[in-house]
Motif scaffolding. Structure first.
Motif, PDB file in Angstrom:
ATOM      1  N   ALA A   4       3.536  -2.298  -1.220  1.00 16.24           N
ATOM      2  CA  ALA A   4       3.028  -0.941  -1.440  1.00 16.24           C
ATOM      3  C   ALA A   4       4.146   0.070  -1.652  1.00 16.24           C
ATOM      4  O   ALA A   4       4.018   1.000  -2.460  1.00 16.24           O
ATOM      5  N   GLU A   5       5.257  -0.100  -0.940  1.00 16.58           N
ATOM      6  CA  GLU A   5       6.306   0.909  -1.012  1.00 16.58           C
ATOM      7  C   GLU A   5       7.210   0.782  -2.231  1.00 16.58           C
ATOM      8  O   GLU A   5       8.173   1.541  -2.380  1.00 16.58           O
ATOM      9  N   SER A   6       6.903  -0.143  -3.121  1.00 20.05           N
ATOM     10  CA  SER A   6       7.653  -0.217  -4.369  1.00 20.05           C
ATOM     11  C   SER A   6       7.148   0.792  -5.397  1.00 20.05           C
ATOM     12  O   SER A   6       7.691   0.895  -6.491  1.00 20.05           O
ATOM     13  N   ALA A 247      -2.040   1.773  -1.022  1.00 15.89           N
ATOM     14  CA  ALA A 247      -0.669   2.294  -1.044  1.00 15.89           C
ATOM     15  C   ALA A 247      -0.721   3.808  -1.146  1.00 15.89           C
ATOM     16  O   ALA A 247      -1.770   4.386  -1.469  1.00 15.89           O
ATOM     17  N   SER A 248       0.414   4.459  -0.901  1.00 21.32           N
ATOM     18  CA  SER A 248       0.471   5.911  -1.041  1.00 21.32           C
ATOM     19  C   SER A 248       1.699   6.312  -1.842  1.00 21.32           C
ATOM     20  O   SER A 248       2.664   5.541  -1.960  1.00 21.32           O
ATOM     21  N   GLN A 249       1.647   7.508  -2.394  1.00 19.98           N
ATOM     22  CA  GLN A 249       2.759   8.009  -3.211  1.00 19.98           C
ATOM     23  C   GLN A 249       2.910   9.514  -3.007  1.00 19.98           C
ATOM     24  O   GLN A 249       1.978  10.280  -3.253  1.00 19.98           O
ATOM     25  N   PRO A 250       4.095   9.975  -2.559  1.00 20.89           N
ATOM     26  CA  PRO A 250       4.327  11.421  -2.553  1.00 20.89           C
ATOM     27  C   PRO A 250       4.362  11.926  -3.993  1.00 20.89           C
ATOM     28  O   PRO A 250       5.018  11.326  -4.850  1.00 20.89           O
ATOM     29  N   TRP A 251       3.653  12.990  -4.260  1.00 19.93           N
ATOM     30  CA  TRP A 251       3.482  13.476  -5.636  1.00 19.93           C
ATOM     31  C   TRP A 251       3.782  14.977  -5.634  1.00 19.93           C
ATOM     32  O   TRP A 251       2.935  15.787  -5.284  1.00 19.93           O
ATOM     33  N   ALA A 252       4.992  15.329  -6.003  1.00 20.22           N
ATOM     34  CA  ALA A 252       5.479  16.705  -5.878  1.00 20.22           C
ATOM     35  C   ALA A 252       5.062  17.573  -7.059  1.00 20.22           C
ATOM     36  O   ALA A 252       5.871  18.323  -7.613  1.00 20.22           O
ATOM     37  N   SER A 256       1.423  17.035  -3.187  1.00 19.39           N
ATOM     38  CA  SER A 256       0.351  16.137  -2.763  1.00 19.39           C
ATOM     39  C   SER A 256       0.902  14.829  -2.209  1.00 19.39           C
ATOM     40  O   SER A 256       2.027  14.428  -2.509  1.00 19.39           O
ATOM     41  N   LEU A 257       0.095  14.168  -1.400  1.00 13.82           N
ATOM     42  CA  LEU A 257       0.307  12.776  -1.028  1.00 13.82           C
ATOM     43  C   LEU A 257      -0.873  12.001  -1.584  1.00 13.82           C
ATOM     44  O   LEU A 257      -2.009  12.179  -1.136  1.00 13.82           O
ATOM     45  N   MET A 258      -0.609  11.170  -2.581  1.00  9.72           N
ATOM     46  CA  MET A 258      -1.668  10.389  -3.211  1.00  9.72           C
ATOM     47  C   MET A 258      -1.930   9.143  -2.366  1.00  9.72           C
ATOM     48  O   MET A 258      -1.027   8.333  -2.134  1.00  9.72           O
ATOM     49  N   ILE A 259      -3.163   9.004  -1.888  1.00  8.68           N
ATOM     50  CA  ILE A 259      -3.549   7.892  -1.021  1.00  8.68           C
ATOM     51  C   ILE A 259      -4.387   6.926  -1.854  1.00  8.68           C
ATOM     52  O   ILE A 259      -5.553   7.186  -2.153  1.00  8.68           O
ATOM     53  N   GLY A 260      -3.768   5.833  -2.257  1.00  5.36           N
ATOM     54  CA  GLY A 260      -4.421   4.888  -3.151  1.00  5.36           C
ATOM     55  C   GLY A 260      -5.341   3.942  -2.410  1.00  5.36           C
ATOM     56  O   GLY A 260      -4.938   3.296  -1.441  1.00  5.36           O
ATOM     57  N   CYS A 261      -6.589   3.858  -2.856  1.00  5.57           N
ATOM     58  CA  CYS A 261      -7.593   3.001  -2.221  1.00  5.57           C
ATOM     59  C   CYS A 261      -8.330   2.187  -3.276  1.00  5.57           C
ATOM     60  O   CYS A 261      -8.400   2.572  -4.442  1.00  5.57           O
TER      61      CYS A 261
END
Length: 321
Positions: A4-6, A247-252, A256-261
């Motif tokens: 996820a963190e890739s 997974a999640s992604q910081p989205w500047a 935002s913090l994108m929380i992938g589901c």
């Protein structure tokens, strides 16, 4: 999700040096260290160099370009034991600035400062996939924190001008004493599947043919799972059953913090809300693969580097687990 963190902007393991943010002597020593460096932003664009693979430029703290900065730098963290800061020089006015390009969906223009002619300022959303993990995290963090300062200069409680504290990670109101911290807005972004197909939508104003996963802000008092179900039903009229985090992604862009589901649809009939989105459709695995290969003229997939592209790519590769 094992890797996820890739996702872009995640997983570089940056030491954020939070323990020295409020330590004035330690901060002073960090800034006096000859190994200290800073990244530079202009109107949210990081200073980079290179051609295909880009490097985020790290300048020494006595570099002449930094004379353009109107505010103190923000401490981003440490690399190899030395501090990393972020300066903002948005007050600088390039002589040849093309203001028309700044309003594009993705700004293609680049700006070169005469004090650093070997580098240029480039729009992060356009170059994010050309940066390494550490450079991407530093650039996104710098953009997000400076963006927060630019829009939160006054106390939300009493309206007085607030002051910067904690090396840029807090604002304090001298009038009422309120403490304010950088804002991050949680957003769910959904890989909604039904059999061999995935639900994609598009918003008005997007480039022709561009489709992506549905997404929306989490509301107060709402769980991640509930937000997934609500947003998909509001935008596309689809009922969603089981939901799982991926997974999640910081989205500047801006904060935002994108929380992938992944959500599993209980029906396939689409009924869009035209106020929310312009179109939604079920797209087969084969058609997504063709779009990624540039062979589907009807669908332009989400841009590389965005978590939507990351989720779709892993769905195609059967690597969501």
């Amino acid at each position: 999700m094992r890797h996820a963190e890739s996702v872009t902007f995640g997983g570089s393991g940056l030491d954020r040096a939070a323990e020295i943010r409020g330590d004035v002597p330690a901060l002073a020593a960090a800034m006096q260290d000859p190994a200290a460096r800073t990244v530079v932003l202009w109107r949210g664009k990081p200073l980079v160099q290179g051609i295909e693979a880009l490097d985020l430029v790290r300048l020494p703290l006595d570099h002449p370009l930094l004379a353009e900065a109107r505010h103190a730098p923000v401490l981003l963290g440490r690399e190899d034991g030395a501090a990393r800061f972020a300066h903002d020089i948005s007050g600088w006015a390039p002589a040849d600035l093309d203001t028309a390009s700044l309003g594009n969906f993705v700004d293609p223009s680049e700006q070169v400062h005469p004090a650093a002619p070997e580098a240029r300022f480039a729009e992060l959303r356009r170059i994010m996939n050309q940066l390494g993990p550490r450079d991407a995290e530093l650039a996104a963090t710098a953009k997000a924190i400076h963006g927060w300062h630019a829009s939160h200069g006054f106390c939300a409680r009493c309206g007085a001008a607030s002051e910067v504290h904690q090396a840029g990670w807090q604002r304090v109101c001298p009038a009422c004493g309120a403490h304010h911290f950088p804002r991050t807005d949680p957003v769910v972004i959904m890989l909604i599947t039904h059999g061999n197909s995935v639900l994609l939508g598009r918003s008005p104003g997007w480039p022709q043919g561009m489709y992506s996963c549905l997404a929306g802000f989490i509301e107060p008092g709402e769980t991640v799972e509930a937000a997934v179900r609500r947003e998909v039903f509001e935008e596309a009229g689809i009922r969603v059953g089981a939901v799982r985090y991926l997974a999640s992604q910081p989205w500047a862009f801006p904060a935002s913090l994108m929380i992938g589901c992944q959500g599993f649809a209980e029906s396939a009939d689409i009924n869009i809300d035209p106020v929310e989105i312009e179109d939604a459709r079920w797209v087969s695995r084969e058609d997504i693969a063709a779009a990624f290969a540039g062979r589907n003229p009807e669908i332009l997939p989400a841009r590389r580097g965005a978590i939507a592209h990351f989720l779709l790519h892993n769905w195609l590769a059967d690597t969501l687990d």
